[in-house]
Motif scaffolding. Structure first.
Motif, PDB file in Angstrom:
ATOM      1  N   UNK A 347       0.855  -1.184   0.000  1.00  0.00           N
ATOM      2  CA  UNK A 347       0.000   0.000   0.000  1.00  0.00           C
ATOM      3  C   UNK A 347       0.892   1.235   0.000  1.00  0.00           C
ATOM      4  N   UNK A 348       0.453   2.285  -0.661  1.00  0.00           N
ATOM      5  CA  UNK A 348       1.296   3.469  -0.821  1.00  0.00           C
ATOM      6  C   UNK A 348       1.595   4.121   0.522  1.00  0.00           C
ATOM      7  N   UNK A 349       2.782   4.749   0.610  1.00  0.00           N
ATOM      8  CA  UNK A 349       3.153   5.427   1.852  1.00  0.00           C
ATOM      9  C   UNK A 349       2.207   6.588   2.152  1.00  0.00           C
ATOM     10  N   UNK A 350       1.674   7.194   1.101  1.00  0.00           N
ATOM     11  CA  UNK A 350       0.704   8.274   1.312  1.00  0.00           C
ATOM     12  C   UNK A 350      -0.523   7.731   2.054  1.00  0.00           C
ATOM     13  N   UNK A 351      -1.013   6.581   1.575  1.00  0.00           N
ATOM     14  CA  UNK A 351      -2.161   5.967   2.252  1.00  0.00           C
ATOM     15  C   UNK A 351      -1.819   5.612   3.694  1.00  0.00           C
ATOM     16  N   UNK A 352      -0.642   5.020   3.908  1.00  0.00           N
ATOM     17  CA  UNK A 352      -0.254   4.587   5.252  1.00  0.00           C
ATOM     18  C   UNK A 352      -0.200   5.778   6.211  1.00  0.00           C
ATOM     19  N   UNK A 353       0.430   6.861   5.776  1.00  0.00           N
ATOM     20  CA  UNK A 353       0.547   8.043   6.641  1.00  0.00           C
ATOM     21  C   UNK A 353      -0.834   8.603   6.973  1.00  0.00           C
ATOM     22  N   UNK A 354      -1.683   8.758   5.943  1.00  0.00           N
ATOM     23  CA  UNK A 354      -3.033   9.293   6.178  1.00  0.00           C
ATOM     24  C   UNK A 354      -3.846   8.352   7.064  1.00  0.00           C
ATOM     25  N   UNK A 355      -3.683   7.047   6.853  1.00  0.00           N
ATOM     26  CA  UNK A 355      -4.443   6.081   7.650  1.00  0.00           C
ATOM     27  C   UNK A 355      -3.985   6.095   9.113  1.00  0.00           C
ATOM     28  N   UNK A 356      -2.670   6.220   9.347  1.00  0.00           N
ATOM     29  CA  UNK A 356      -2.165   6.300  10.722  1.00  0.00           C
ATOM     30  C   UNK A 356      -2.736   7.527  11.422  1.00  0.00           C
ATOM     31  N   UNK A 357      -2.737   8.654  10.704  1.00  0.00           N
ATOM     32  CA  UNK A 357      -3.305   9.881  11.274  1.00  0.00           C
ATOM     33  C   UNK A 357      -4.789   9.680  11.594  1.00  0.00           C
ATOM     34  N   UNK A 358      -5.523   9.063  10.667  1.00  0.00           N
ATOM     35  CA  UNK A 358      -6.951   8.837  10.884  1.00  0.00           C
ATOM     36  C   UNK A 358      -7.195   7.933  12.094  1.00  0.00           C
ATOM     37  N   UNK A 359      -6.400   6.861  12.225  1.00  0.00           N
ATOM     38  CA  UNK A 359      -6.561   5.954  13.372  1.00  0.00           C
ATOM     39  C   UNK A 359      -6.242   6.670  14.670  1.00  0.00           C
ATOM     40  N   UNK A 360      -5.183   7.479  14.674  1.00  0.00           N
ATOM     41  CA  UNK A 360      -4.826   8.213  15.895  1.00  0.00           C
ATOM     42  C   UNK A 360      -5.908   9.226  16.270  1.00  0.00           C
TER      43      UNK A 360
END
Length: 659
Positions: A347-360
Motif C-alpha cells: 500500500x502506498x506510503x501516502x495511504x499509510x501516513x493518512x491512515x495512521x493519522x486517521x486511526x490516531x
C-alpha cells in the motif's frame, strides 16, 4: 508470456541467498494468479468468525492463544481440494491471511480487556470492539514499512517457524483432502469430549490429589497439591507447544507449587493475609491456591515484565535498522508502484501516513469522549499509545520471526506500569484512571499482537508470490470481523462464567493486569518486593540461558493448566522419536500435529457452545455425580483413553502413507 506457477518451493526458500542470487517464488512476479475473489473473501471472513470465538474461549480458559494460521490453512486447502477447485494457492493465502486475524486480535483483547470486568469498570460492547479494532489497525499500518526488511532483506536469516509450517500446508495441496479428514475426525472427538465436560458432566474437568483422602490431608498439612486439567483442547495445545517449551513452563509452575508455596506454609503459618471480600486468614488457614494468589503470582508478574525488557534490549539493533528503513520509505525512496514487481507492491506510503493519522484521531476521540473527558490527559494517553506501539512493533515482529512466540503479555504489562505511573502523575487515578490505563493497554497489546501475527502472513505471501498490497488491504476486513466477534464472545463468556471466583475462566494475563494496576491507581500497597524478586529471577534465568518468559508464565498460570501441556509435550516427544527413521518420525509428528489441531479447534469451539448454553440457562450438568469417587475414576479412565488414542493414532502412520 507469464511464467507457469510451480508446485513446490524453490531450493533456496529457507536458506540465505548467495551473492547475486535472487529468490523466485512459486507464483512468479510476472504471473497473474487469482487472489482476491468473492470465494476467498467470504471463506476468510467465516474462518475469522469461527476461530475468533474458539481462540477467545481457550485463551481466557488457559492463558494460551493457539495459532489459528495452520488449521485455517489446512481447512482452506482441504475444502478447495474436496470441492474440486483448481489453482487455489493465491486465494488460499488470502483466506488464511483474513482468517488468521482471529488469533492475533483475540490475544490482544483477552490479555487486557477482561480486566475491565475484574475491576468492575465500564466494559460494554463498544469499549471492547473499538480497543481491538483501533489497536489492530495501528499494528497493521506500523508494520507495513518494515515488511521489506523482515521478509526480503533478512531472507534465510530468520526461521519463521509458524510461517514455514503454514506455507508447507498451503503448498502440499495434493494430500490436503486426507489431512482435512484427519483434522475433522480429531476435531469431532475433541469437541464431543470437551462438550461432555463443559455441558453434561459425565466426567470432571480436573483431576487432583485431593480426590483421595490421603491427598486432601497431605494438601492441608503441607500446602502441596497436584492438579491437571483433563480437556482435549489443552492436551492438544501441549503437543503443539512441544516438550522443550512445555518443560520450561512446568518448571516455573513446579517451583511455585512444590517449593515456594510449601515453604511459605511451613515458615509463616501465623502470618495474616487478606483472602477476599474483606476477610483475612492466617497462612496456616489458607489453602495452596490462596497462597499462590497472594505470593506466587506477583513473582510471575515481575518475571514476565523483566522478560519483556530483556527482549527489547536484545532487539535494539534491529529496532534501529528498522527505523532507518522506515525513514527511507517515508522519504519516498522506494520507486513508484508501476516500477515495482507485483510481489513487491505495498500500500502506498501516502495511504499509510493518512491512515495512521486517521486511526490516531479515532483513538483520541475514543479516549476523550469514552474515557477521560480531559483533552490534556487524552493527548498524554495518545502519545503513550503511539510511542510504545511504534517502538515495540519491531520487537513483536522479531520475536515471531525467530521463535514464533510473541512476548506481548510481558510488553503490555510493562506498558501498563509505565502508563499508570504517568497517568497518576497528571491527576488521572481511581476508577477513571484504571479505565484509561486498561483501554491504553488494550490498544497497545492488540497492536503489538497484530504486528507479530501479520509479519507471518507477509512472509507466507513472500515465499509463495502473492501481492503484498492485497494481503495488507484485506487484513483490515479480517481485523474488523475478528474485533466484532471477540467483543460479542467476551460479553457471553463474562455472563456465563465470569473472570474471578470459583469455576470462572482463569484469564491469567488479564488478572495480572488488574492486580498490577489497582494498587497503582488507588494508592494501595503494591508488592514491589515480589515483583522485584521475580524480575531478578528472570535475570538469573537469562544468565544461565533458560528462556525467562515461559518460565515466568509457568509461575503465573495455575498448575492445573500447565500440567497437561507437559503431558501433550511428552506425547509429541514419543511420537517423533520412536523410530530410527527420521522421515517416518516426521510423518508421525505431522499426523500428531493434525490431531492436536483438531483437539484444539474442536474443544475450543465446543467450549463456546457450552458457554452459550450456560448463558441461555440450559443446565445439563450432573453435579451430584461429579461429587462421587466413581466420577473421579471415570475421569481418570477417559483421560487416559484420549491420551492413548492421540498416541496410537499418530504412531499408526507408515512410511509409505501420504499424510
Amino acid at each position: 508470456m507469464p511464467q507457469e506457477v510451480k508446485n513446490k518451493l524453490p531450493e533456496n526458500a529457507y536458506r540465505a541467498l548467495k551473492p547475486g542470487e535472487t529468490y523466485e517464488p512459486i507464483m512468479p512476479a510476472n504471473s497473474r494468479p487469482k487472489e482476491v475473489t468473492p470465494y476467498s473473501v467470504l471463506m476468510g471472513v467465516l474462518m475469522a468468525i469461527l476461530f475468533s470465538a474458539a481462540c477467545a474461549y481457550l485463551g481466557l480458559k488457559v492463558g494460551q492463544v493457539f495459532e489459528a494460521a495452520i488449521p485455517i490453512a489446512i481447512l482452506a486447502v482441504g475444502i478447495g481440494s474436496l470441492s474440486g477447485k483448481k489453482n487455489m494457492l493465491g486465494q488460499n493465502v488470502i483466506i488464511q491471511s483474513i482468517g488468521a486475524s482471529s488469533g492475533v486480535i483475540v490475544a490482544g483483547a483477552i490479555f487486557t480487556l477482561p480486566a475491565l470486568y475484574i475491576l468492575e469498570l465500564e466494559a460494554g460492547f463498544w469499549q471492547i470492539f473499538l480497543s481491538s479494532l483501533l489497536g489492530g489497525f495501528l499494528g497493521i499500518l506500523l508494520l507495513i514499512p518494515f515488511r521489506k526488511y523482515f521478509v526480503q532483506e533478512m531472507h534465510g536469516k530468520y526461521p519463521f517457524p509458524e510461517a514455514t509450517a503454514t506455507t508447507e500446508v498451503l503448498v502440499t495441496g495434493e494430500s490436503a483432502g486426507k489431512q482435512t479428514i484427519v483434522l475433522a475426525i480429531s476435531g469431532l472427538i475433541g469437541g464431543l469430549y470437551d462438550f461432555i465436560i463443559g455441558s453434561i458432566g459425565l466426567w470432571a474437568e480436573e483431576l487432583s490429589t485431593r480426590m483421595l483422602s490421603w491427598g486432601a490431608s497431605f494438601a492441608e498439612r503441607t500446602k502441596m497439591v497436584f492438579k491437571v486439567n483433563t480437556g482435549a483442547a489443552v492436551l492438544g495445545l501441549g503437543y503443539i507447544i512441544g516438550l522443550p517449551y512445555a518443560t520450561i513452563i512446568c518448571a516455573g509452575s513446579f517451583l511455585v507449587w512444590f517449593v515456594i508455596i510449601p515453604l511459605i506454609g511451613y515458615f509463616a503459618p501465623g502470618m495474616t493475609m487478606p483472602v477476599g471480600d474483606g476477610i483475612t486468614a492466617t497462612i496456616g488457614q489458607m489453602n495452596a491456591e490462596q497462597i499462590f494468589a497472594a505470593y506466587a503470582r506477583p513473582l510471575g508478574i515481575g518475571g514476565i515484565a523483566m522478560a519483556g525488557i530483556i527482549g527489547i534490549l536484545r532487539s535494539s539493533k534491529i529496532i534501529g535498522r528498522a527505523i532507518k528503513l522506515a525513514a527511507t520509505e517515508f522519504g519516498g525512496n522506494r520507486g513508484s508502484a508501476v516500477d515495482l514487481k507485483r510481489t513487491e507492491q505495498d500500500l502506498s506510503m501516502r495511504f499509510i501516513v493518512l491512515a495512521i493519522v486517521a486511526v490516531l484521531v479515532a483513538v483520541l476521540l475514543f479516549i476523550q469522549f469514552g474515557v477521560t473527558a480531559n483533552i490534556y490527559q487524552t493527548l498524554i494517553s495518545l502519545l503513550i499509545i503511539f510511542v510504545i506501539t511504534f517502538l515495540f512493533t519491531t520487537v513483536a515482529a522479531n520475536a515471531i520471526a525467530i521463535v514464533g512466540s510473541n512476548p506481548v503479555s510481558g510488553m503490555t504489562l510493562m506498558t501498563l506500569i509505565l502508563t499508570s505511573i504517568a497517568l497518576v502523575g497528571i491527576g488521572l487515578n481511581g476508577e477513571r484512571g484504571m479505565l484509561a490505563a486498561m483501554v491504553i493497554g488494550g490498544i497497545v497489546c492488540t497492536a503489538l499482537s497484530m504486528a507479530g501475527g501479520f509479519i507471518t502472513d507477509l512472509k507466507i505471501g513472500y515465499w509463495l508470490g502473492t501481492t503484498p498490497k492485497h494481503q495488507e488491504r484485506w487484513k483490515f476486513l479480517g481485523t474488523t470481523v475478528s474485533a466484532l466477534t471477540v467483543a460479542g464472545v467476551m460479553l457471553v463468556l463474562n455472563k456465563a462464567y465470569g473472570f474471578t471466583g470459583e469455576h470462572a475462566l482463569v484469564a491469567p494475563q488479564a488478572n495480572a493486569m488488574a492486580a498490577v494496576i489497582k494498587p497503582l491507581m488507588e494508592g494501595g500497597e503494591t508488592p514491589w518486593i515480589l515483583y522485584g524478586a521475580g524480575a531478578i529471577l528472570a535475570l538469573i534465568l537469562t544468565a544461565i540461558k533458560v528462556p525467562a518468559l515461559p518460565f515466568a508464565l509457568g509461575m503465573f498460570i495455575p498448575l492445573q493448566l500447565n500440567a497437561p501441556l507437559l503431558i501433550g509435550g511428552l506425547v509429541s516427544y514419543l511420537v517423533s522419536t520412536r523410530s530410527k527413521d527420521e522421515a517416518l518420525n516426521k510423518l508421525r509428528k505431522d499426523k500428531g500435529t493434525l490431531i492436536a489441531s483438531g483437539f484444539i479447534a474442536g474443544g475450543a469451539l465446543m467450549g463456546v457452545v457450552s458457554a452459550i448454553l450456560k448463558f441461555a440457562g440450559v443446565d445439563m450438568m450432573q453435579q451430584e455425580w461429579l461429587a462421587t469417587s466413581s466420577a473421579n475414576l471415570v475421569t481418570l479412565l477417559v483421560y487416559l483413553a484420549i491420551i492413548a488414542y492421540f498416541l496410537f493414532a499418530s504412531l499408526r502412520v507408515k512410511k509409505t502413507t501420504e499424510q
